[in-house]
Enzyme design. Sequence first.
Site, PDB file in Angstrom:
ATOM      1  N   LYS A   1       0.821  -1.224   0.000  1.00 55.20           N
ATOM      2  CA  LYS A   1       0.000   0.000   0.000  1.00 55.20           C
ATOM      3  C   LYS A   1       0.852   1.270   0.000  1.00 55.20           C
ATOM      4  O   LYS A   1       0.484   2.255  -0.635  1.00 55.20           O
ATOM      5  CB  LYS A   1      -0.981   0.010   1.184  1.00 55.20           C
ATOM      6  CG  LYS A   1      -0.359   0.145   2.556  1.00 55.20           C
ATOM      7  CD  LYS A   1      -1.429   0.076   3.643  1.00 55.20           C
ATOM      8  CE  LYS A   1      -0.817   0.132   5.025  1.00 55.20           C
ATOM      9  NZ  LYS A   1      -0.234   1.402   5.371  1.00 55.20           N
ATOM     10  N   THR A   2       1.994   1.254   0.695  1.00 54.70           N
ATOM     11  CA  THR A   2       2.855   2.444   0.695  1.00 54.70           C
ATOM     12  C   THR A   2       3.387   2.709  -0.708  1.00 54.70           C
ATOM     13  O   THR A   2       3.471   3.857  -1.154  1.00 54.70           O
ATOM     14  CB  THR A   2       4.026   2.276   1.697  1.00 54.70           C
ATOM     15  OG1 THR A   2       3.477   1.972   2.979  1.00 54.70           O
ATOM     16  CG2 THR A   2       4.859   3.539   1.797  1.00 54.70           C
TER      17      THR A   2
ATOM     18  N   ASP B   1      -4.084   7.210   4.605  1.00 53.42           N
ATOM     19  CA  ASP B   1      -3.566   5.867   4.867  1.00 53.42           C
ATOM     20  C   ASP B   1      -4.222   5.316   6.136  1.00 53.42           C
ATOM     21  O   ASP B   1      -4.621   6.074   7.020  1.00 53.42           O
ATOM     22  CB  ASP B   1      -2.040   5.953   5.054  1.00 53.42           C
ATOM     23  CG  ASP B   1      -1.403   4.581   5.177  1.00 53.42           C
ATOM     24  OD1 ASP B   1      -1.996   3.596   4.688  1.00 53.42           O
ATOM     25  OD2 ASP B   1      -0.311   4.487   5.771  1.00 53.42           O
ATOM     26  N   GLU B   2      -4.312   3.984   6.236  1.00 50.60           N
ATOM     27  CA  GLU B   2      -4.902   3.306   7.418  1.00 50.60           C
ATOM     28  C   GLU B   2      -6.304   3.852   7.712  1.00 50.60           C
ATOM     29  O   GLU B   2      -6.665   4.122   8.864  1.00 50.60           O
ATOM     30  CB  GLU B   2      -3.999   3.494   8.655  1.00 50.60           C
ATOM     31  CG  GLU B   2      -2.571   2.999   8.483  1.00 50.60           C
ATOM     32  CD  GLU B   2      -2.428   1.486   8.571  1.00 50.60           C
ATOM     33  OE1 GLU B   2      -3.451   0.776   8.547  1.00 50.60           O
ATOM     34  OE2 GLU B   2      -1.283   1.012   8.647  1.00 50.60           O
TER      35      GLU B   2
ATOM     36  N   GLN C   1      -8.014  -5.134   9.434  1.00 50.97           N
ATOM     37  CA  GLN C   1      -6.927  -4.788  10.360  1.00 50.97           C
ATOM     38  C   GLN C   1      -7.297  -3.600  11.254  1.00 50.97           C
ATOM     39  O   GLN C   1      -6.419  -2.923  11.786  1.00 50.97           O
ATOM     40  CB  GLN C   1      -5.647  -4.482   9.587  1.00 50.97           C
ATOM     41  CG  GLN C   1      -5.089  -5.692   8.863  1.00 50.97           C
ATOM     42  CD  GLN C   1      -3.731  -5.419   8.248  1.00 50.97           C
ATOM     43  OE1 GLN C   1      -2.738  -5.226   8.947  1.00 50.97           O
ATOM     44  NE2 GLN C   1      -3.676  -5.389   6.928  1.00 50.97           N
TER      45      GLN C   1
ATOM     46  N   ARG D   1       1.708 -11.092  10.510  1.00 53.94           N
ATOM     47  CA  ARG D   1       3.044 -10.498  10.677  1.00 53.94           C
ATOM     48  C   ARG D   1       4.110 -11.495  10.230  1.00 53.94           C
ATOM     49  O   ARG D   1       5.260 -11.116   9.989  1.00 53.94           O
ATOM     50  CB  ARG D   1       3.328 -10.136  12.156  1.00 53.94           C
ATOM     51  CG  ARG D   1       2.391  -9.121  12.826  1.00 53.94           C
ATOM     52  CD  ARG D   1       2.189  -7.878  12.019  1.00 53.94           C
ATOM     53  NE  ARG D   1       1.005  -7.985  11.188  1.00 53.94           N
ATOM     54  CZ  ARG D   1       0.746  -7.214  10.151  1.00 53.94           C
ATOM     55  NH1 ARG D   1       1.596  -6.289   9.787  1.00 53.94           N
ATOM     56  NH2 ARG D   1      -0.355  -7.360   9.446  1.00 53.94           N
TER      57      ARG D   1
END
Length: 613
Positions: A28-29, A213-214, A244, A585
């Site tokens: 995503k970044t 973002d997020e 998330q 993770r």
Amino acid sequence: MAFNKAQEQAILHRDGPMLVLAGPGSGKTTVITNRIRYLTGYCGVDPSSILVITFTRAAARQMQERYEKLQEENGAESGRVSFGTFHSVFFRILKLAYRFDASNIVREDQRAQCIREMMERLDIDTEDENEFISSVLSEISMVKGDMLSLEHFYSKNCGTEVFQKLYQGYEVFLRRQALLDFDDMMTMCYELFQERKDILSAWQKKYRYILIDEFQDINRLQYEIVKMLALPENNLFIVGDDDQSIYRFRGAKPEIMLGFERDYPSAARVLLGINYRSSIEIVEAAGRLISHNQKRFPKKLEARRGHGKPVVTRVFETTGEEVSDIVEEIRDYHRAGLQYGDIAVLFRTNMGARLLAEKMMEYNVPFKMRDSLPNLYEHWIARDILAYIWIARGSRERKDFLRIMNRPKRYISRDALDSPRIDLEKLKSFYQDKRWMLDRLEQLEYDLGMIKPMAPVAAVNYIRKAVGYDDYLREYADMRRMKADELLEIADQLQESAGGFRSVEDWERHMEEYKEQLLKRNQELDSQEDDRESVAVMTMHSAKGLEFPVVYIPDANEGTTPHSKAILDADLEEERRMFYVAMTRAKDRLHIYYAKERYHKKMEVSRFVREYL
């Protein structure tokens, strides 16, 4: 750089609203930074008209650095794109409108002191003052961030009337001191935009493209402001993963993301569904787990890295065996050539890490705590029980006696304690005309006599069961609207610790050594620069956004994960999202362990284990 089809679709989106569902490890970044580059480099958009909002300063800084590096690699200038957190963006707006500066932002210690002083005025008695203050401030934040009516807010920490007085007193304190907290930055910005359409219009013209973002962590007030700011063009590009969203306790509302397309019917949607981080086995197991949530965007994720080892699920007889095995396996990984920093152990709460931390210290396995590990022996419950033991063994300190004299309730008055040292005979003479009080004091004297010769574990058990300390904890939990299990588990942990020592002296020596080691570890939190040489030990919350070749999730038991306080469906769905975050993770190896017994109590395997298998 090659992009997959979905990434390309998101990067090349031109105008209007867009929802980007970004699964774990889906880049995503990369999408956000390359979209900025596309807008400025290919569409001729003025860099200063682009606003990128994140939730933490670290994320904003990282995003900005990634974008600048990308521009540098392509021989272009970075321009004046604005990167910032919600709070920094809103404060910038307020600074220009009201001439605020940094001195107007209330400090955390000022907020805590304000609540502390009101607790004294309202005669609020609580065992763990810091925990109460933190919880009340969190609820005040929730009322503001969710735009709730104070009259209809139900506090989990105290009665409705008491909470309202604390809230109103806190607000009066801020206004009198000309201070504002982070939530005020939002409420004042919202009110400013509502009342001053000229100011709103100026900011709308400045920021024509907004990227967030997020987005799954947004609260109601932040969303309302962003919606105003994005008008009239609605070039609102939101990136996040509803699976998330794990910050409901901070006011995050995953349902806002789920309702985005209802607010913006013309919004384009793309799923970044390729996971570049984890093996097929990990991605599929996590997918099976999260599919049990009802309120989510259904999505199918694909693992690009291919097959790896199966997810290891193991059961142990006790938590002690579970922890010993984890430490031994970590040492095996290290002997096989893996760096300690490639391994993470993720707990539901930071208190859960205590046993592992003690075992790692014992075996000299280097570890780094992302969260400061609380010292069990300094918890107020531990201090109460230890005060009983010290008084039984001869201490007559007033401070020790004050801790235990009415736990459980004996109705002993402070007026009866008129000297720094306590004399039980003098205390009995103070109540000589009250036979029922003498009975209580004689019972206390008898109990202290019983405790005196006992080994530590027997003493703790006697205080809890025969003296009635567990009953006191249940009453206290009821008064504070807490689950008694949370408090009883602290007493269980203390009793388990006591079981490892034959004498009180040995146990006290261990407490002192543990305190010193813990202090040293917590000091290393900030000073340690090389994470590669230490196992990462942290909570599931703190692990968000990170990745490790090897991940352990211990204590996969009902009551731990999902946590015992998760009762509502929304709470359980959040707990499942947290477990999903922990699972995703892991890049190569994922170990999920649980025990049949903890603190001599039977434990059930977490429903989450059954759901991913």
